[in-house]
Enzyme design. Structure first.
Site, PDB file in Angstrom:
ATOM      1  N   HIS A  10     -54.879  22.278 -31.762  1.00 29.80           N
ATOM      2  CA  HIS A  10     -54.545  21.533 -32.987  1.00 29.80           C
ATOM      3  C   HIS A  10     -54.857  20.049 -32.810  1.00 29.80           C
ATOM      4  O   HIS A  10     -54.161  19.192 -33.360  1.00 29.80           O
ATOM      5  CB  HIS A  10     -53.083  21.729 -33.361  1.00 29.80           C
ATOM      6  N   GLU A  40     -50.558  27.380 -29.246  1.00 30.99           N
ATOM      7  CA  GLU A  40     -51.776  28.029 -29.732  1.00 30.99           C
ATOM      8  C   GLU A  40     -53.056  27.454 -29.105  1.00 30.99           C
ATOM      9  O   GLU A  40     -54.019  27.132 -29.805  1.00 30.99           O
ATOM     10  CB  GLU A  40     -51.829  27.968 -31.256  1.00 30.99           C
ATOM     11  N   ASN A  89     -52.070  17.026 -36.540  1.00 28.70           N
ATOM     12  CA  ASN A  89     -52.446  18.437 -36.657  1.00 28.70           C
ATOM     13  C   ASN A  89     -53.666  18.499 -37.554  1.00 28.70           C
ATOM     14  O   ASN A  89     -54.138  17.471 -38.044  1.00 28.70           O
ATOM     15  CB  ASN A  89     -51.291  19.286 -37.207  1.00 28.70           C
TER      16      ASN A  89
END
Length: 752
Positions: free
Chosen positions: A344, A413, A272
């Site tokens: 990410h 996301e 991440n």
């Protein structure tokens, strides 16, 4: 006339019932009374409707066909139904039924453990082993783990004898199909203890219950019989190890604590990055080059320019991760590794800058971390990275991820096109399925609707945010779902948002695993497989204050006891929150676990320094402590470190590369006191360690300014952070002066 009136009344009474639709019927079912000892669930009826059993929260007691298993004690079970009428379907709410056990004489009350034992039939008296405890167990790994844990709890000698021989504690297998793979029976008589299960995992859970009983009863065990099994299959914890480094020793403490409360699913986010890239962009800087990112596993992957995928600060070797998977497995915990793409994914885009997403997207300032989702080259890259761990590794003769039945493909996301996302998600899920693993994914399809199909059969989905994925939609699409709702179950340490840890009482009193945001599924829905809480380290990079894994241990452990009870135990908790916390204190930490590095003996430790380096061989000491030393630094060559104290937990550096005194922790973060030791002068050093604050005194005077060297601060022109630094330091006490150019005249440590 009278007869006619009665018929009219009956017709009037039936009319509303006949007029109900499927939804109304589902919400107003009447469950026929269940007699003690019944073996089949009586089904409710409604005119013109078909009613089917959807599921039970304890499927081990009431299976999908409504067959009822015998119960040892009165046991509540929640059941739900699917109602079909006029071509429309509705799923009912939960209906609680009480399954009655045959009447029994009053015996010992149910022992209090966490999570609560499901069924208990009390006996008379207690069993107390002698000074040497004998164990009969055919499973070598289980025996070794239990022997060490038992010795830690009782402080006694433990001897293993052959299966079938007389023993204080015997392990056996059971053919009882209704207790499942994790269930166990515990039988305590005046002659000894027997733990039986269908699997070693079930036997292991039985040892956790037994050890908690022993710790509370001065080594004795109340006689009685327990039958115990979990309410939910997945009882999880997700830890973001990517954006803040966590040493393996800490993760092992996490595993032991999870197993203490019968939590069984440890989801580790392997990669991440810092997500607030706009804070770089808005100051004219390039987040692609500067934002913090990490891929925590050893990898052979490198970009065309030689950029490695593996993090440069802290990473786990493949051998270490193989060992961690086995370590967890032997304690009932499944490791679920996550590679998060296409968002990410800064570790991946730095590897292949040509694969940065080029289409229109929200949050354009965060483009640097977005992979070109629908590009075949992107899918090839991500598949290659997974295959490094999913295919046989010649060094080990097995895949690195062997034993990880579930792998997580991330996919949260992503701010690009919905069809691009769906194409990517379908591809990586199918790749995991092809490799023989169950894939898990972050729910996003409500925000990313489209025509491109995304596989759901055999796929698990984290329901983390109702905007991104709605629970009922996920179920309707065919996914097995895990409640990971952000509003209830997220923690971002030291942030002003997502602070589940500040609501532990509310969590204990009000949270239920089947409520996901504003949706509630039946607690026994066959596609609701469990729940998980999550710790996300958003406060990294230019937001990082230096907090240590040590600092958030309370968040981890104080959440596990609650969620372990909620996900293994009955729908209604047995105690008040205050009583529950008293029980937590009574059963104590998991055996052989000391995450806060406390000394059992809080006496000062003093040595007279001799020839250096000198072995101290003391356990590391966490705050609070006071270290006093007299030293003389002979020389400090530029750029050469000198270590004053060392242990696996970290190093106290008399001289850092910049010449200042400071320390390095086992999470690889470095701190400087911003001052130098004088050369050729005897001085008294004092180190005062407190939670989040470590102070240095030289000759009785507070010196320097604490500086976090590992991360930058934009408020200080992107230099090292000097304000608001959290500088917790666990004192390493294995070796004195392993590389110190000078003399040590005195040494004293006082736990305060």
């Amino acid at each position: 006339m009278k007869k006619k009136t009665l018929l009219m009344l009956a017709a009037c009474a039936a009319a509303p019932l006949m007029g109900q639709d499927a939804r109304q019927i589902a919400d107003s079912l009447t469950i026929p009374q269940i007699e003690a000892g019944a073996r089949q669930l009586p089904m409710p009826h409604a005119p013109g409707a078909t009613i089917q059993l959807l599921g039970a929260d304890y499927e081990q007691i009431i299976d999908s066909k409504g067959k009822i298993a015998p119960v040892l004690a009165d046991t509540p079970v929640n059941v739900s139904f699917k109602v079909t009428k006029d071509g429309k379907e509705a799923v009912s709410k939960d209906y609680e039924i009480m399954l009655k056990a045959p009447a029994a004489d009053q015996g010992n009350p149910k022992p209090r453990v966490i999570p609560e034992i499901l069924q208990w039939k009390g006996g008379q008296g207690a069993y107390k082993p002698g000074d040497t405890v004998t164990i009969a167990c055919s499973d070598k790994k289980l025996a070794e783990t239990f022997v060490a844990d038992l010795a830690d709890i009782l402080g006694c000698k433990v001897k293993i004898v052959a299966p079938g021989q007389k023993a204080d504690i015997s392990f056996g297998t059971t053919k009882e199909s209704n207790i499942g793979e994790e269930g166990y029976t515990l039988d305590v008589t005046p002659k000894g203890v027997t733990i039986a299960a269908a699997t070693p995992t079930g036997q292991y859970w039985g040892t956790r219950t037994l050890l908690q009983m022993l710790r509370q009863n001065n080594g004795s065990i109340p006689c009685g019989t327990a039958v115990d099994f979990p309410r939910y299959q997945v009882r999880g914890f997700m830890l973001d190890v990517a954006r803040t480094p966590y040493p393996l020793s800490y993760i092992k403490d996490v595993i032991r604590t999870m197993s203490w409360y019968k939590m069984n699913d440890l989801h580790l986010v392997i990669n991440n990055n810092y997500i607030f890239h706009e804070q770089y962009v808005d100051k004219g800087r390039d987040p692609f080059k500067e934002s913090y990112t990490a891929f925590r596993l050893e990898s052979d992957m490198k970009g065309p320019d030689g950029t490695p995928l593996t993090a440069k600060d802290l990473f786990y070797t493949k051998k270490e991760f193989v060992d961690l998977i086995n370590y967890a497995k032997s304690r009932g915990v499944n490791i679920v590794p996550e590679f998060d793409t296409p968002g990410h994914a800064l570790s991946f885009t730095r590897l292949r800058p040509d694969l940065i997403y080029k289409g229109p997207m929200n949050h354009d300032k965060r483009r640097c971390e977005m992979l070109d989702a629908a590009n075949p080259e992107t899918i090839k890259l991500v598949s290659q990275v997974f295959d490094e761990y999913l295919l046989k590794d010649p060094k080990f003769g097995r895949p690195v991820f062997e034993g990880c039945d579930v792998i997580h493909v991330g996919a949260d996301e992503f701010y690009g096109d919905k069809e691009d996302y769906r194409h990517f998600a379908d591809a990586v899920l199918k790749h995991a399925l092809k490799r023989g693993h169950t894939p898990r994914i972050w729910g996003s399809l409500s925000t990313k609707p489209g025509k491109t199909p995304v596989v759901s059969k055999g796929v698990q989905m984290n329901l983390w945010n109702t905007g991104w994925m709605k629970a009922q939609e996920a179920v309707d699409l065919g996914y097995d779902v895990i409640n990971t709702n952000d509003g209830a179950l997220y923690v971002v340490p030291y942030a002003g948002y997502y602070r589940m840890d500040k609501n532990h009482k509310g969590l204990y009193n009000n949270w239920i695993p089947n409520r996901i945001g504003n949706e509630t599924l039946p607690s026994g829905h066959p596609q609701l497989i469990g729940a998980s809480f999550a710790i996300w380290n958003d406060e990294t990079d230019i937001k990082h204050s230096g907090y240590a894994p040590y600092d958030i241990w309370g968040i981890v452990s104080d959440s596990m006891d609650i969620l372990g009870q909620k996900m293994w135990g009955k729908a209604k908790a047995p105690d008040t929150f205050e009583q529950h916390r008293e029980l937590v204190a009574a059963i104590g930490d998991a055996p052989r676990t000391n995450p806060l590095h406390k000394w059992k003996d809080a006496k000062p430790f003093t040595v007279t320094p001799g020839k250096l380096p000198q072995q101290l061989n003391q356990p590391a000491l966490g705050p609070n402590y006071h270290l006093t030393m007299e030293v003389e630094l002979a020389a400090a060559p530029e750029g050469k470190e000198q270590v004053l104290l060392s242990a696996p937990e970290g190093e106290l550096l008399a001289v850092m590369k910049d010449g200042t005194i400071g320390f390095r922790r086992d999470d690889t973060l470095e701190f400087s006191f911003g001052t130098k030791l004088p050369v050729g002068k005897k001085v008294k050093i004092e180190l005062i360690g407190e939670p989040e604050n470590t102070r240095l005194l030289i000759d009785g005077k507070s010196e320097g300014t604490m500086t976090l060297k590992s991360f930058r601060n934009p408020d200080e022109n992107f230099g090292p952070r000097t304000k608001g630094v959290r500088s917790t330091f666990v004192l390493p006490l294995q070796t004195l002066a392993p590389s110190f150019n000078g003399k040590v005249f005195s040494f004293n440590v006082n736990p305060s």
